[in-house]
Design a protein around this motif. Structure first.
Motif, short mmCIF file in Angstrom:
data_model
loop_
_atom_site.label_atom_id
_atom_site.label_comp_id
_atom_site.label_asym_id
_atom_site.label_seq_id
_atom_site.Cartn_x
_atom_site.Cartn_y
_atom_site.Cartn_z
N GLN A 82 0.83 -1.20 0.00
CA GLN A 82 0.00 0.00 0.00
C GLN A 82 0.87 1.26 0.00
N PHE A 83 1.98 1.21 0.73
CA PHE A 83 2.92 2.34 0.78
C PHE A 83 3.45 2.65 -0.61
N LYS A 84 3.81 1.60 -1.35
CA LYS A 84 4.32 1.80 -2.71
C LYS A 84 3.23 2.32 -3.64
N ALA A 85 2.00 1.80 -3.49
CA ALA A 85 0.89 2.25 -4.32
C ALA A 85 0.56 3.72 -4.08
N LEU A 86 0.62 4.15 -2.83
CA LEU A 86 0.27 5.53 -2.48
C LEU A 86 1.37 6.52 -2.84
N TYR A 87 2.61 6.15 -2.59
CA TYR A 87 3.70 7.13 -2.67
C TYR A 87 4.77 6.80 -3.71
N GLY A 88 4.65 5.63 -4.35
CA GLY A 88 5.65 5.25 -5.35
C GLY A 88 7.03 5.04 -4.77
#
Length: 319
Positions: A58-64
């Motif tokens: 989710q962290f990668k999806a939200l903030y790349g």
């Protein structure tokens, strides 16, 4: 006879889990000047490893951005080591522990045995494939290059992931194996190491537990005592790890934790590895055995041997 191994975790999947909210909380904790270590502990300490992977996704999806890389940039010391261990998928964590145990000057033989002697066949095979993917090298070959003699043969056997996992014990075969070990060791001039390797590396843990009862009935003393008499060095420690784990896995890990914290200095890698990997399995039982064996709680030992945010997160994970 039932095998005395229970499942009593200190961490279970959080019921009110919200991966997006947790990812946002971690971003806020690391954004701007300074780092909110307390918030990181609150988010990660009591989540399951699977939930931590969902947070990272989710962290990668939200903030790349990669959560592990961001945490590395914000944290340091043993607290960093613990947090990164928590957010790493378990197969990758085990593979890294094995790799690091064989890297640099010297080899951490106890780490190699701890992982290979207590993992299921499935998990050993997953670790082997993960090791190959991460380092481009074959785990069996690496083990063979870093160890020697009878100890190397034991590790290679364990690395095959071919231990019998049938929970049903055949008393006749157990008694036969006990007699074979007695004949290969104490009743022989010299020691037939291959017989010990073949039996201890491939028989099921419930089988080995009954075998130890039979061995003591036949010889008048424990198999552990016989191994100490017949072997020395790394192979002794390797065989003892298997026997102790088969006798009582909680006791085995309690002893490992105690050794990591007793005396001068703390073996933090061992402490982190056991807390992280056993917290979702049987750390509750390990805690109870630790208290019984050493007269102090695991929490008391951790409080006396660690400090700061590292201590706070360890305590949150074991309580």
């Amino acid at each position: 006879m039932s095998y005395p191994y229970q499942t009593n975790p200190t961490i279970v999947p959080a019921a009110d889990f919200n991966a997006r909210a947790d990812a946002e909380a971690l971003r806020k904790a690391m954004k701007g000047l300074g780092t909110d270590e307390k918030a990181i502990i609150q988010v990660l300490a009591k989540k399951s490893n699977m939930q931590r992977q969902e947070i990272a996704n989710q962290f990668k999806a939200l903030y790349g951005k990669d959560l592990i890389k961001d945490l590395k940039g914000e944290l340091s010391g043993r607290f960093e080591d613990l947090v990164l261990a928590c957010v790493t998928p378990l197969p990758q964590f085990y593979a890294k522990e094995l790799h690091d145990a064989m890297s640099g000057v010297g080899t951490d033989e106890a780490c190699l045995v701890e992982i290979l002697a207590t993992s299921s066949n499935h998990y050993i095979n997953v670790i082997r494939s993960t090791y190959k993917a991460m380092y481009g090298k074959d785990l069996e070959r690496e083990l063979g290059g870093e160890t020697s003699g009878h100890f190397r043969r034991l590790l290679v056997s364990l690395c095959q992931g071919r231990r019998d996992e049938n929970p049903v014990v055949n008393p006749g075969i157990c008694a036969e194996d006990a007699r074979a070990l007695l004949k290969a060791g104490e009743k022989k001039w010299g020691t037939d190491e291959s017989t010990f390797n073949a039996i201890l590396a491939t028989r099921s843990f419930p089988h080995l537990h009954q075998l130890m009862v039979d061995y003591e009935r036949l010889s008048g003393h424990s198999l552990e005592k016989a191994i100490k008499k017949e072997f020395s060095g790394d192979i002794e420690e390797g065989l003892l790890a298997i026997v102790k784990s088969a006798a009582d896995r909680s006791k085995f890990f309690a002893e490992r934790l105690h050794k990591a914290m007793a005396g001068f200095g703390t073996k933090d890698r061992t402490l982190i590895r056991i807390i992280v990997t056993r917290s979702e399995v049987d750390l509750g039982d390990i805690k109870a055995e630790f208290h019984r064996a050493y007269g102090k709680t695991l929490e008391d030992f951790i409080s006396g041997d660690t400090s700061g945010d590292y201590k706070k997160m360890l305590l949150a994970m074991v309580q």
